[in-house]
Design a protein around this motif. Structure first.
Motif, PDB file in Angstrom:
ATOM      1  N   THR A 114       0.813  -1.220   0.000  1.00  0.00           N
ATOM      2  CA  THR A 114       0.000   0.000   0.000  1.00  0.00           C
ATOM      3  C   THR A 114       0.843   1.265   0.000  1.00  0.00           C
ATOM      4  OG1 THR A 114      -1.781  -1.121   1.189  1.00  0.00           O
ATOM      5  CG2 THR A 114      -1.775   1.284   1.269  1.00  0.00           C
ATOM      6  N   ASN A 115       1.965   1.232   0.722  1.00  0.00           N
ATOM      7  CA  ASN A 115       2.807   2.421   0.874  1.00  0.00           C
ATOM      8  C   ASN A 115       4.034   2.435  -0.034  1.00  0.00           C
ATOM      9  OD1 ASN A 115       1.496   3.871   3.259  1.00  0.00           O
ATOM     10  ND2 ASN A 115       1.766   1.810   4.082  1.00  0.00           N
ATOM     11  N   ALA A 116       4.070   1.527  -0.986  1.00  0.00           N
ATOM     12  CA  ALA A 116       5.212   1.470  -1.906  1.00  0.00           C
ATOM     13  C   ALA A 116       5.415   2.811  -2.604  1.00  0.00           C
ATOM     14  CB  ALA A 116       4.986   0.373  -2.935  1.00  0.00           C
ATOM     15  N   GLY A 117       6.653   3.285  -2.613  1.00  0.00           N
ATOM     16  CA  GLY A 117       6.958   4.544  -3.269  1.00  0.00           C
ATOM     17  C   GLY A 117       6.756   5.760  -2.401  1.00  0.00           C
ATOM     18  N   THR A 118       6.438   5.537  -1.125  1.00  0.00           N
ATOM     19  CA  THR A 118       6.271   6.659  -0.200  1.00  0.00           C
ATOM     20  C   THR A 118       7.200   6.469   0.997  1.00  0.00           C
ATOM     21  OG1 THR A 118       4.610   5.764   1.331  1.00  0.00           O
ATOM     22  CG2 THR A 118       3.817   6.580  -0.796  1.00  0.00           C
ATOM     23  N   ASP A 119       7.364   7.531   1.749  1.00  0.00           N
ATOM     24  CA  ASP A 119       8.270   7.478   2.891  1.00  0.00           C
ATOM     25  C   ASP A 119       7.621   6.845   4.117  1.00  0.00           C
ATOM     26  OD1 ASP A 119      10.936   8.075   3.617  1.00  0.00           O
ATOM     27  OD2 ASP A 119      10.193   9.620   4.989  1.00  0.00           O
ATOM     28  N   ALA A 120       6.367   6.394   3.976  1.00  0.00           N
ATOM     29  CA  ALA A 120       5.665   5.764   5.094  1.00  0.00           C
ATOM     30  C   ALA A 120       5.776   4.247   5.073  1.00  0.00           C
ATOM     31  CB  ALA A 120       4.186   6.168   5.080  1.00  0.00           C
ATOM     32  N   ALA A 121       6.393   3.688   4.061  1.00  0.00           N
ATOM     33  CA  ALA A 121       6.512   2.230   3.965  1.00  0.00           C
ATOM     34  C   ALA A 121       7.379   1.678   5.086  1.00  0.00           C
ATOM     35  CB  ALA A 121       7.107   1.852   2.616  1.00  0.00           C
ATOM     36  N   PRO A 122       7.073   0.488   5.573  1.00  0.00           N
ATOM     37  CA  PRO A 122       7.935  -0.130   6.587  1.00  0.00           C
ATOM     38  C   PRO A 122       9.329  -0.378   6.019  1.00  0.00           C
ATOM     39  CG  PRO A 122       5.834  -1.301   6.389  1.00  0.00           C
ATOM     40  CD  PRO A 122       5.933  -0.376   5.214  1.00  0.00           C
ATOM     41  N   ASP A 123      10.339  -0.116   6.824  1.00  0.00           N
ATOM     42  CA  ASP A 123      11.702  -0.445   6.401  1.00  0.00           C
ATOM     43  C   ASP A 123      11.982  -1.926   6.630  1.00  0.00           C
ATOM     44  OD1 ASP A 123      12.904   2.084   5.548  1.00  0.00           O
ATOM     45  OD2 ASP A 123      12.556   2.734   7.610  1.00  0.00           O
ATOM     46  N   THR A 124      11.417  -2.460   7.700  1.00  0.00           N
ATOM     47  CA  THR A 124      11.611  -3.868   8.039  1.00  0.00           C
ATOM     48  C   THR A 124      10.293  -4.459   8.513  1.00  0.00           C
ATOM     49  OG1 THR A 124      12.128  -3.467  10.380  1.00  0.00           O
ATOM     50  CG2 THR A 124      13.973  -3.378   8.804  1.00  0.00           C
ATOM     51  N   VAL A 125      10.221  -5.780   8.513  1.00  0.00           N
ATOM     52  CA  VAL A 125       9.046  -6.460   9.047  1.00  0.00           C
ATOM     53  C   VAL A 125       9.487  -7.612   9.947  1.00  0.00           C
ATOM     54  CG1 VAL A 125       7.486  -5.870   7.155  1.00  0.00           C
ATOM     55  CG2 VAL A 125       8.899  -7.947   6.988  1.00  0.00           C
ATOM     56  N   ASP A 126       8.583  -8.014  10.818  1.00  0.00           N
ATOM     57  CA  ASP A 126       8.774  -9.127  11.753  1.00  0.00           C
ATOM     58  C   ASP A 126       7.608 -10.066  11.497  1.00  0.00           C
ATOM     59  OD1 ASP A 126       8.012 -10.525  14.274  1.00  0.00           O
ATOM     60  OD2 ASP A 126       9.749  -9.506  15.117  1.00  0.00           O
ATOM     61  N   VAL A 127       7.819 -11.141  10.750  1.00  0.00           N
ATOM     62  CA  VAL A 127       6.716 -11.970  10.260  1.00  0.00           C
ATOM     63  C   VAL A 127       6.946 -13.463  10.486  1.00  0.00           C
ATOM     64  CG1 VAL A 127       6.007 -10.316   8.492  1.00  0.00           C
ATOM     65  CG2 VAL A 127       7.761 -12.012   7.952  1.00  0.00           C
ATOM     66  N   GLY A 128       5.851 -14.223  10.415  1.00  0.00           N
ATOM     67  CA  GLY A 128       5.922 -15.670  10.531  1.00  0.00           C
ATOM     68  C   GLY A 128       6.371 -16.310   9.230  1.00  0.00           C
ATOM     69  N   ILE A 299      13.914  -7.265   5.428  1.00  0.00           N
ATOM     70  CA  ILE A 299      14.039  -5.870   5.008  1.00  0.00           C
ATOM     71  C   ILE A 299      13.222  -5.640   3.742  1.00  0.00           C
ATOM     72  CG2 ILE A 299      15.641  -4.111   4.134  1.00  0.00           C
ATOM     73  CD1 ILE A 299      17.836  -5.466   5.802  1.00  0.00           C
ATOM     74  N   ASN A 300      12.427  -4.598   3.742  1.00  0.00           N
ATOM     75  CA  ASN A 300      11.673  -4.195   2.562  1.00  0.00           C
ATOM     76  C   ASN A 300      12.667  -3.789   1.470  1.00  0.00           C
ATOM     77  OD1 ASN A 300      10.019  -2.983   0.640  1.00  0.00           O
ATOM     78  ND2 ASN A 300       9.195  -1.424   2.027  1.00  0.00           N
ATOM     79  N   LYS A 301      12.566  -4.396   0.289  1.00  0.00           N
ATOM     80  CA  LYS A 301      13.535  -4.078  -0.765  1.00  0.00           C
ATOM     81  C   LYS A 301      13.389  -2.643  -1.272  1.00  0.00           C
ATOM     82  CE  LYS A 301      11.097  -5.870  -4.862  1.00  0.00           C
ATOM     83  NZ  LYS A 301      11.192  -6.885  -5.953  1.00  0.00           N
ATOM     84  N   GLN A 302      12.237  -2.019  -0.989  1.00  0.00           N
ATOM     85  CA  GLN A 302      12.051  -0.608  -1.324  1.00  0.00           C
ATOM     86  C   GLN A 302      12.030   0.247  -0.054  1.00  0.00           C
ATOM     87  OE1 GLN A 302       9.213   0.442  -4.534  1.00  0.00           O
ATOM     88  NE2 GLN A 302       8.690  -1.724  -4.608  1.00  0.00           N
ATOM     89  N   ALA A 303      12.750  -0.181   0.950  1.00  0.00           N
ATOM     90  CA  ALA A 303      12.789   0.552   2.219  1.00  0.00           C
ATOM     91  C   ALA A 303      13.160   2.013   1.992  1.00  0.00           C
ATOM     92  CB  ALA A 303      13.808  -0.086   3.160  1.00  0.00           C
ATOM     93  N   PRO A 304      12.391   2.929   2.544  1.00  0.00           N
ATOM     94  CA  PRO A 304      12.720   4.350   2.392  1.00  0.00           C
ATOM     95  C   PRO A 304      13.999   4.735   3.118  1.00  0.00           C
ATOM     96  CG  PRO A 304      10.842   4.059   3.857  1.00  0.00           C
ATOM     97  CD  PRO A 304      11.101   2.737   3.224  1.00  0.00           C
ATOM     98  N   HIS A 305      14.401   3.905   4.095  1.00  0.00           N
ATOM     99  CA  HIS A 305      15.631   4.160   4.846  1.00  0.00           C
ATOM    100  C   HIS A 305      16.455   2.860   4.856  1.00  0.00           C
ATOM    101  CE1 HIS A 305      12.218   6.478   6.680  1.00  0.00           C
ATOM    102  NE2 HIS A 305      13.001   7.466   6.258  1.00  0.00           N
ATOM    103  N   PRO A 306      17.058   2.527   3.715  1.00  0.00           N
ATOM    104  CA  PRO A 306      17.736   1.239   3.559  1.00  0.00           C
ATOM    105  C   PRO A 306      18.918   1.005   4.491  1.00  0.00           C
ATOM    106  CG  PRO A 306      18.246   2.679   1.714  1.00  0.00           C
ATOM    107  CD  PRO A 306      17.132   3.323   2.477  1.00  0.00           C
ATOM    108  N   ALA A 307      19.668   2.062   4.793  1.00  0.00           N
ATOM    109  CA  ALA A 307      20.796   1.891   5.711  1.00  0.00           C
ATOM    110  C   ALA A 307      20.290   1.677   7.137  1.00  0.00           C
ATOM    111  CB  ALA A 307      21.726   3.101   5.650  1.00  0.00           C
ATOM    112  N   ALA A 308      19.296   2.453   7.531  1.00  0.00           N
ATOM    113  CA  ALA A 308      18.726   2.302   8.869  1.00  0.00           C
ATOM    114  C   ALA A 308      18.092   0.930   9.031  1.00  0.00           C
ATOM    115  CB  ALA A 308      17.695   3.397   9.132  1.00  0.00           C
ATOM    116  N   ALA A 309      17.482   0.423   7.965  1.00  0.00           N
ATOM    117  CA  ALA A 309      16.884  -0.911   8.004  1.00  0.00           C
ATOM    118  C   ALA A 309      17.944  -1.962   8.292  1.00  0.00           C
ATOM    119  CB  ALA A 309      16.192  -1.211   6.671  1.00  0.00           C
ATOM    120  N   ARG A 310      19.085  -1.841   7.638  1.00  0.00           N
ATOM    121  CA  ARG A 310      20.158  -2.810   7.833  1.00  0.00           C
ATOM    122  C   ARG A 310      20.822  -2.648   9.205  1.00  0.00           C
ATOM    123  NH1 ARG A 310      18.718  -2.200   2.909  1.00  0.00           N
ATOM    124  NH2 ARG A 310      19.120  -3.769   1.274  1.00  0.00           N
TER     125      ARG A 310
END
Length: 384
Positions: A114-128, A299-310
């Protein structure tokens, strides 16, 4: 406390030893303006710490971004409150934006889409596992510094997702009000009218998925025979005892959900918070149905903050964060290695729930098959 959470995987051997926008110049979640830079582009393709050159370089890149977007991290779920606070203290230049703490794994992936291409997208997720394994097209491969210390069965080989922590599935209840529960069939008694919560739909929420597997095993079912579990919950519904209300602090406190299928680390959190209110919250695991499972980090491959995600991922797999997960009542994936190198907090370790019977584990294929079966059978059986 979290309502809907994720569907996961487990390695028994390991346990027993144990909005996106760097590319566009829009306002970020922290209120600053972000723009595409070469360093950001490099961060988005980094697959390990070596691509940054050093931890210091990664830290500087993340601090330059200034923000980290996380989702579905309730503060009392596996002690995430302290984990996030520790990250903030260590990296005060990075603003942590927390979205929808009670989101399910499916909703985390929905947020990415939903938030792809915006700065509100999750940088990372915690999923099953079920969600992680079927959502890899949204993830960026990244191997943390501690990668080699993680069992191969607990990580996707290219680093698209990695197990983080696990618990044991259990039943918890308000002992002050209901007395003792010794067996699953006790939940069919009239005194539990409208108050037994599976904590979501089992095809969508991890706690519910694994709670279903526990009930299925106790009802005589197996990973290839799920009908006994469904039959039990149908009986529970017919008795008027099953509620599909999402479990939260408020529902626990009010007594709306007086019996909850959930992970041991969440039951410990309920127990501690209710004790101050004069309520004895009890919980138990069943030796014949020890369902254990890991949540996975990606890590979201389109993370708006890729370094922070890592950087967040590196932090989660540090001894500091792993010990904080342990403090929250869960079993961190690096526990065995931490015992070997002396970095585990022994005082905390001694106070954690232990596996008391043979664990029930399942593969990714099992998880996918069971999820599909539940999607096809749960809704048309329960509530009809």
């Amino acid at each position: 406390m979290s309502s809907l959470r994720k569907i996961m995987t487990v390695s028994i051997a390991a346990l027993l030893s144990v909005s996106s926008l760097a590319a566009c110049g829009t306002a970020s979640a922290s209120g600053t303006t972000s723009s595409s830079t070469s360093s950001n582009a490099e961060a988005s393709t980094a697959t390990s710490l070596s691509d940054f050159g050093s931890m210091s370089a990664l830290e500087k890149a993340a601090e330059a971004e200034g923000s980290l977007n996380v989702i579905a991290l309730p503060h009392d779920w596996s002690n995430y409150g302290e984990v996030i606070a520790a990250f903030k203290k260590k990296y005060p230049k990075i603003k942590v934006n927390e979205a929808n703490p009670n989101a399910s794994s499916k909703e985390e992936i929905d947020a990415i889409k939903t938030n792809a291409g915006t700065d509100a997208a999750p940088d990372t997720v915690d999923v099953g596992l079920a969600v992680a394994a079927t959502s890899t097209k949204y993830f960026a491969p990244y191997k943390v510094k501690a990668w080699s210390s993680i069992d191969s069965s607990l990580k996707e080989k290219s680093g698209l997702y990695t197990a983080g922590y696990t618990g044991i599935m259990s039943v918890g209840w308000n002992k002050t009000k209901y007395g003792s529960i010794t067996k699953l069939s006790d939940l069919l008694k009239s005194k539990f009218a409208g108050t037994v919560a599976l904590n979501g739909k089992p095809a969508e929420a991890g706690a519910a998925f694994n709670g279903f597997l526990m009930a299925n095993a106790l009802s005589g079912g197996t990973l290839t025979n799920l009908k006994p579990g469904l039959a039990f919950f149908k009986k529970l519904e017919t008795a008027g005892n099953l509620t599909q209300v999402d479990v939260t602090d408020a529902t626990i406190d009010s007594g709306q959900t007086g019996v909850v299928f959930d992970w041991t680390y969440n039951q410990e959190s309920y127990q501690k918070s209710l004790k101050a209110k004069g309520i004895d919250w009890e919980y138990k695991t069943f030796p014949k149905a020890q369902v254990v499972s890991y949540y996975n980090q990606a890590i979201n491959k389109q993370a708006p903050h890729p370094a922070a995600a890592r950087l967040w991922e590196e932090f989660l797999y540090s001894a500091q964060a792993q010990n904080l997960w342990l403090k929250g009542g869960s079993t961190p994936v690096l526990l065995t290695q931490m015992k070997k190198d002396g970095t585990v907090n022994k005082t905390i370790l001694a106070d954690q729930p232990q596996l008391t019977g043979k664990a029930i584990s399942y593969t990714n294929d099992d998880s996918t098959r069971i999820t599909t079966w539940l999607q096809n059978n749960w809704d048309k059986t329960i509530g009809n």
